[in-house]
Design a protein around this motif. Sequence first.
Motif, short mmCIF file in Angstrom:
data_model
loop_
_atom_site.label_atom_id
_atom_site.label_comp_id
_atom_site.label_asym_id
_atom_site.label_seq_id
_atom_site.Cartn_x
_atom_site.Cartn_y
_atom_site.Cartn_z
N VAL A 1 0.84 -1.19 0.00
CA VAL A 1 0.00 0.00 0.00
C VAL A 1 0.88 1.24 0.00
O VAL A 1 1.64 1.48 0.94
N LEU A 2 0.77 2.05 -1.06
CA LEU A 2 1.50 3.31 -1.15
C LEU A 2 0.76 4.43 -0.44
O LEU A 2 1.36 5.31 0.16
N GLN A 3 -0.57 4.41 -0.55
CA GLN A 3 -1.39 5.46 0.04
C GLN A 3 -2.74 4.86 0.42
O GLN A 3 -3.36 4.19 -0.40
N ALA A 4 -3.15 5.10 1.66
CA ALA A 4 -4.37 4.48 2.17
C ALA A 4 -5.45 5.54 2.37
O ALA A 4 -5.24 6.50 3.11
N ASP A 5 -6.59 5.34 1.71
CA ASP A 5 -7.75 6.21 1.91
C ASP A 5 -9.01 5.36 1.92
O ASP A 5 -10.02 5.71 1.32
N GLY A 6 -8.92 4.22 2.61
CA GLY A 6 -10.05 3.31 2.70
C GLY A 6 -10.04 2.27 1.59
O GLY A 6 -9.71 2.57 0.45
N GLY A 7 -10.39 1.03 1.93
CA GLY A 7 -10.52 -0.03 0.93
C GLY A 7 -9.20 -0.60 0.44
O GLY A 7 -9.12 -1.05 -0.70
N THR A 8 -8.17 -0.64 1.29
CA THR A 8 -6.89 -1.18 0.82
C THR A 8 -6.98 -2.69 0.56
O THR A 8 -6.34 -3.20 -0.36
N ARG A 9 -7.79 -3.40 1.34
CA ARG A 9 -7.88 -4.85 1.12
C ARG A 9 -8.65 -5.16 -0.17
O ARG A 9 -8.28 -6.08 -0.91
N THR A 10 -9.69 -4.39 -0.45
CA THR A 10 -10.45 -4.64 -1.68
C THR A 10 -9.63 -4.25 -2.91
O THR A 10 -9.65 -4.94 -3.92
N ALA A 11 -8.87 -3.16 -2.81
CA ALA A 11 -7.98 -2.78 -3.91
C ALA A 11 -6.89 -3.83 -4.12
O ALA A 11 -6.52 -4.13 -5.26
N SER A 12 -6.39 -4.41 -3.02
CA SER A 12 -5.33 -5.42 -3.13
C SER A 12 -5.83 -6.68 -3.81
O SER A 12 -5.13 -7.26 -4.65
N ILE A 13 -7.03 -7.13 -3.47
CA ILE A 13 -7.60 -8.31 -4.13
C ILE A 13 -7.81 -8.03 -5.61
O ILE A 13 -7.45 -8.84 -6.48
N THR A 14 -8.38 -6.87 -5.91
CA THR A 14 -8.69 -6.51 -7.29
C THR A 14 -7.42 -6.38 -8.12
O THR A 14 -7.33 -6.91 -9.23
N GLY A 15 -6.43 -5.67 -7.59
CA GLY A 15 -5.16 -5.53 -8.30
C GLY A 15 -4.37 -6.81 -8.34
O GLY A 15 -3.69 -7.11 -9.34
N GLY A 16 -4.44 -7.60 -7.26
CA GLY A 16 -3.72 -8.88 -7.24
C GLY A 16 -4.20 -9.82 -8.33
O GLY A 16 -3.41 -10.55 -8.94
N CYS A 17 -5.51 -9.80 -8.60
CA CYS A 17 -6.06 -10.63 -9.67
C CYS A 17 -5.53 -10.19 -11.03
O CYS A 17 -5.18 -11.04 -11.87
N VAL A 18 -5.44 -8.88 -11.25
CA VAL A 18 -4.91 -8.38 -12.52
C VAL A 18 -3.44 -8.77 -12.68
O VAL A 18 -3.02 -9.26 -13.74
#
Length: 261
Positions: free
Chosen positions: A121-138
Amino acid sequence: MTRPDGRQNDQLRPISFIPNVAPYATGSVLVSFGDTRVICSASIEEDVPRWMRAQRVEGGWLTAEYSMLPYSTLERKSRDISRGKIDGRSSEIQRLIGRALRACVDLQKVGQRTIWIDCDVLQADGGTRTASITGGCVAMAIALNKLMAEGKLKTFPLKNLVAAVSAGVYEGVPVLDLNYPEDKAASVDFNVVMTETLDFVEIQGSGEEAVFSSDEMTSMLELSRKGVSEIISLQKAAILTADRAEPLDLATLTAAFGKRL
């Protein structure tokens, strides 16, 4: 009720995917959900964990690691190494990422390999886990495409894309994709993981010293379904263009972040 950033209740934050930000990883992407930014990478190890070899388990494995960089939050976050152990929140999130992505890949087709998903996580403004799952899949899809192109895989092992989004009750109203001010003040907080066929993989939800009705839960799940459907389309576009994208230079990164470096 007006949301802090003026969005509609069913509106996602601006979402973007910039592939190939980590050229030494097999697949990588910088994913942004509004002001939340996470670098997700997929690295392929030509081996499996010791426990799989000992039990003679066929196929491969996928595991994930998650961390927040010290400067990703308003107040500096200490590195796990300085405490001598990973904190409970990071441990729980990286298990969630691993579960979510293992649900969408046929590990038998991966062969005797381990897929490492790293989310920083470079910058956290809510939803880091959901962004990680979404980006991890890509990142994983990009990596598997490379293995296919190199002839290392006979059959593409990705069964479905997976994406995640948050939903919650903010000032008495169900809303989609909470940013930090909303997440902090929400009376109910949900994280929903779904496949591209809009089947559920995992739902995490709880009242923050509050309760919620079945109607509110249904509204949050419907908001999540709408959000995931939109996110999947963006994922597909990022994956399809990744093999033509070049590793980012300083000027491109500067433009991506919208400020001088």
